[in-house]
Design a protein around this motif. Structure first.
Motif, PDB file in Angstrom:
ATOM      1  N   GLU A 230      -6.814   5.947 -11.236  1.00 40.30           N
ATOM      2  CA  GLU A 230      -7.487   5.445 -12.439  1.00 40.30           C
ATOM      3  C   GLU A 230      -7.994   4.012 -12.289  1.00 40.30           C
ATOM      4  O   GLU A 230      -8.907   3.598 -13.007  1.00 40.30           O
ATOM      5  N   TYR A 231      -7.372   3.259 -11.381  1.00 40.92           N
ATOM      6  CA  TYR A 231      -7.682   1.823 -11.313  1.00 40.92           C
ATOM      7  C   TYR A 231      -7.332   1.316  -9.919  1.00 40.92           C
ATOM      8  O   TYR A 231      -6.296   1.653  -9.366  1.00 40.92           O
ATOM      9  N   ILE A 232      -8.218   0.517  -9.339  1.00 34.47           N
ATOM     10  CA  ILE A 232      -7.959  -0.132  -8.046  1.00 34.47           C
ATOM     11  C   ILE A 232      -8.447  -1.575  -8.127  1.00 34.47           C
ATOM     12  O   ILE A 232      -9.572  -1.824  -8.562  1.00 34.47           O
ATOM     13  N   GLU A 233      -7.612  -2.495  -7.692  1.00 27.59           N
ATOM     14  CA  GLU A 233      -8.031  -3.897  -7.638  1.00 27.59           C
ATOM     15  C   GLU A 233      -7.400  -4.603  -6.442  1.00 27.59           C
ATOM     16  O   GLU A 233      -6.172  -4.736  -6.382  1.00 27.59           O
ATOM     17  N   PRO A 234      -8.202  -5.038  -5.469  1.00 33.77           N
ATOM     18  CA  PRO A 234      -7.653  -5.841  -4.372  1.00 33.77           C
ATOM     19  C   PRO A 234      -7.149  -7.175  -4.921  1.00 33.77           C
ATOM     20  O   PRO A 234      -7.806  -7.801  -5.743  1.00 33.77           O
ATOM     21  N   ALA A 235      -5.966  -7.589  -4.486  1.00 33.02           N
ATOM     22  CA  ALA A 235      -5.376  -8.849  -4.956  1.00 33.02           C
ATOM     23  C   ALA A 235      -4.765  -9.570  -3.763  1.00 33.02           C
ATOM     24  O   ALA A 235      -3.556  -9.490  -3.520  1.00 33.02           O
ATOM     25  N   GLY A 236      -5.615 -10.238  -2.984  1.00 28.08           N
ATOM     26  CA  GLY A 236      -5.130 -10.936  -1.788  1.00 28.08           C
ATOM     27  C   GLY A 236      -4.626  -9.935  -0.767  1.00 28.08           C
ATOM     28  O   GLY A 236      -5.350  -9.053  -0.335  1.00 28.08           O
ATOM     29  N   THR A 237      -3.339 -10.056  -0.420  1.00 26.85           N
ATOM     30  CA  THR A 237      -2.756  -9.143   0.568  1.00 26.85           C
ATOM     31  C   THR A 237      -2.198  -7.875  -0.073  1.00 26.85           C
ATOM     32  O   THR A 237      -1.608  -7.034   0.609  1.00 26.85           O
ATOM     33  N   LEU A 238      -2.371  -7.736  -1.376  1.00 31.38           N
ATOM     34  CA  LEU A 238      -1.894  -6.545  -2.094  1.00 31.38           C
ATOM     35  C   LEU A 238      -3.077  -5.733  -2.609  1.00 31.38           C
ATOM     36  O   LEU A 238      -4.200  -6.232  -2.706  1.00 31.38           O
ATOM     37  N   LEU A 239      -2.784  -4.478  -2.960  1.00 29.24           N
ATOM     38  CA  LEU A 239      -3.747  -3.647  -3.667  1.00 29.24           C
ATOM     39  C   LEU A 239      -3.053  -3.130  -4.923  1.00 29.24           C
ATOM     40  O   LEU A 239      -2.003  -2.482  -4.838  1.00 29.24           O
ATOM     41  N   LEU A 240      -3.599  -3.477  -6.079  1.00 32.12           N
ATOM     42  CA  LEU A 240      -3.059  -2.970  -7.341  1.00 32.12           C
ATOM     43  C   LEU A 240      -3.766  -1.648  -7.642  1.00 32.12           C
ATOM     44  O   LEU A 240      -5.003  -1.586  -7.620  1.00 32.12           O
ATOM     45  N   CYS A 241      -3.002  -0.613  -7.911  1.00 28.24           N
ATOM     46  CA  CYS A 241      -3.655   0.655  -8.253  1.00 28.24           C
ATOM     47  C   CYS A 241      -2.783   1.472  -9.196  1.00 28.24           C
ATOM     48  O   CYS A 241      -1.555   1.462  -9.083  1.00 28.24           O
ATOM     49  N   ASN A 242      -3.445   2.111 -10.143  1.00 28.46           N
ATOM     50  CA  ASN A 242      -2.779   2.998 -11.084  1.00 28.46           C
ATOM     51  C   ASN A 242      -3.138   4.432 -10.715  1.00 28.46           C
ATOM     52  O   ASN A 242      -4.312   4.782 -10.634  1.00 28.46           O
ATOM     53  N   ILE A 243      -2.117   5.246 -10.498  1.00 24.28           N
ATOM     54  CA  ILE A 243      -2.332   6.638 -10.124  1.00 24.28           C
ATOM     55  C   ILE A 243      -1.613   7.531 -11.128  1.00 24.28           C
ATOM     56  O   ILE A 243      -0.403   7.412 -11.326  1.00 24.28           O
TER      57      ILE A 243
END
Length: 431
Positions: A230-243
């Motif tokens: 549902e959601y993906i956002e690169p955040a530096g060395t992390l990847l935020l994602c809602n599945i």
């Protein structure tokens, strides 16, 4: 007794190695692996396994699964290939690389059978991993295929779960020229009554997997039918994602310790795998899942996937080496750095469809062509010539470090230097 360095030199020089010389090293049956394993007392039958195949994403998925299992308290083996810096990266227990002395002793011990059957580098390495995991008395191992599935040396195992991440064009000279032929090879890891997770599904390959699962009475889970990113956002060395699990409406808000946007698809496959492992009686909690995925690189030593090496200029290394992988990298560059000037340090092996891959690269970027120092590498001069034909401008360099140094001299502080095209380019990087 050989030293460790002599042992590794022996492995590289005496045994046919696909990653270095190409298809001449590929053995199209499992006889050697079976013979090696039998000489060792079939160590692969002494622990549970999860088998992971796929054109792209199988390495990342294997590392993610291993990290989650480690967090859940299982003594976890991890077998992957190729390595980037050290041969020892291929075989790990709870993230710790195999010891040098074990490698030396194993090669010495198996020399009589090796001299008799003449195994490939990969066949001997697979047997080494199984023996090491057995002696370490692990609970479970995540085993990544080398190539394909049906005839891959790892395919002597009977896992508790199989995972096929995706199907794309790579190694056509061995696996077949159509997606259906490639899928049939990957589907070869599906075993009798063993559930299989299919990560990405293509219209033309769906039936291949369904048929293979029906023939083997295997439960099949298509990730796309059960999970929605549902959601993906690169955040530096992390990847935020809602599945979201569309069956239960539960949304997992993940913080992946891998920054590539393509990792969200791999994470969805991991969620499906964890759900199935829990159904089988393994206890993996939400905390194990979330912590394992966030700390995956720290727990398992994974490198070379959208790895941010430096900022200002931004220097990123990614092992993408085929059409699908390069496409994912180019999409993320466009998303994360839409206005940045791009510098590509690229090198490939000879047996890729280079012209088709080069067509994908932007012609308004600057290029630094290089090669790894293995027989299978495409010389940088040849790559430059092919790239010029596709409208890509740049110079050829004898090694990746010279190419990166040249890019750093020219790049502005907000520019991006992207290093990709081959694991072997990354292995020679000293940045």
């Amino acid at each position: 007794m050989m030293t460790y360095k002599e042992t590794v030199d022996y492995l590289y020089r005496q045994l046919p190695m696909f990653s270095h010389v190409g298809s001449s090293a590929y053995k199209k049956d499992l006889h050697n692996t079976i013979a090696l394993c039998e000489s060792l007392g079939n160590p692969h039958r002494k622990f549970k396994t999860i088998h992971v195949a796929g054109t792209n994403g199988k390495g990342s998925t294997s590392h993610m699964l291993a990290a989650v299992l480690q967090e859940a308290g299982f003594k976890t083996g991890l077998y992957t290939s190729p390595h980037i810096n050290s041969f020892r990266e291929r075989i790990r227990v709870n993230g710790v690389m195999i010891e040098e002395q074990f490698i030396t002793a194993f090669v010495e011990k198996t020399k009589p059978v090796s001299e008799k059957i003449q195994p490939s580098f990969f066949e001997l390495t697979v047997a080494m991993a199984f023996e090491y995991f057995s002696i370490q008395e692990i609970d479970i191992a995540v085993i990544e295929t080398g190539m394909g599935g049906l005839l891959d040396s790892t395919n002597v195992i009977t896992p508790i779960l199989s995972v096929i991440t995706n199907i794309g064009y790579d190694h056509q000279q061995i696996l077949g020229n159509t997606l259906v032929e490639i899928a049939e090879q990957k589907a070869g890891i599906i075993k009798e009554n063993v559930p299989v997770i299919i990560g990405e599904t293509l219209t033309e390959t769906h039936a291949v997997f369904t048929e293979a699962a029906n023939k083997t009475n295997s439960k099949i889970i298509f990730v796309k039918e059960d999970y929605l990113i549902e959601y993906i956002e690169p955040a530096g060395t992390l990847l935020l994602c809602n599945i979201k699990n569309v069956q239960t409406n539960v949304v997992e808000k993940l913080r992946l310790g891998l920054a590539g946007m393509y990792q969200a698809k791999n994470a969805a496959a991991v969620l499906a795998a964890v759900a199935e492992l829990n159904r089988q009686g393994l206890t993996i909690t939400e905390t194990h899942l979330h912590t394992g995925l966030e700390k995956v690189s720290e727990l398992t030593g994974l490198r070379g996937r959208w790895e941010i090496l430096q900022n200002h200029p931004h220097i990123i290394a990614d092992a993408a080496h085929n059409r699908d992988g390069i496409e994912q990298v180019l999409q993320q560059l466009q998303t994360v750095y839409p206005d940045a000037a791009l510098h590509f340090v690229i090198g490939f092996v000879k047996d890729k469809d280079i012209a088709e891959i080069l067509k994908m690269f932007p012609d308004n970027a600057r290029y630094y062509f290089t090669h790894a120092h293995i027989p299978r590498a495409l010389p940088s001069g040849d790559l430059k010539e092919k790239a010029t034909h596709e409208g890509l401008e740049g110079d050829a360099y004898e090694n990746v470090n010279d190419a990166v140094a040249a890019a750093k001299k020219i790049a502005g502080k907000d520019d991006v230097i992207m290093i990709c095209g081959s694991f072997f380019i990354l292995s020679e990087l000293t940045l």
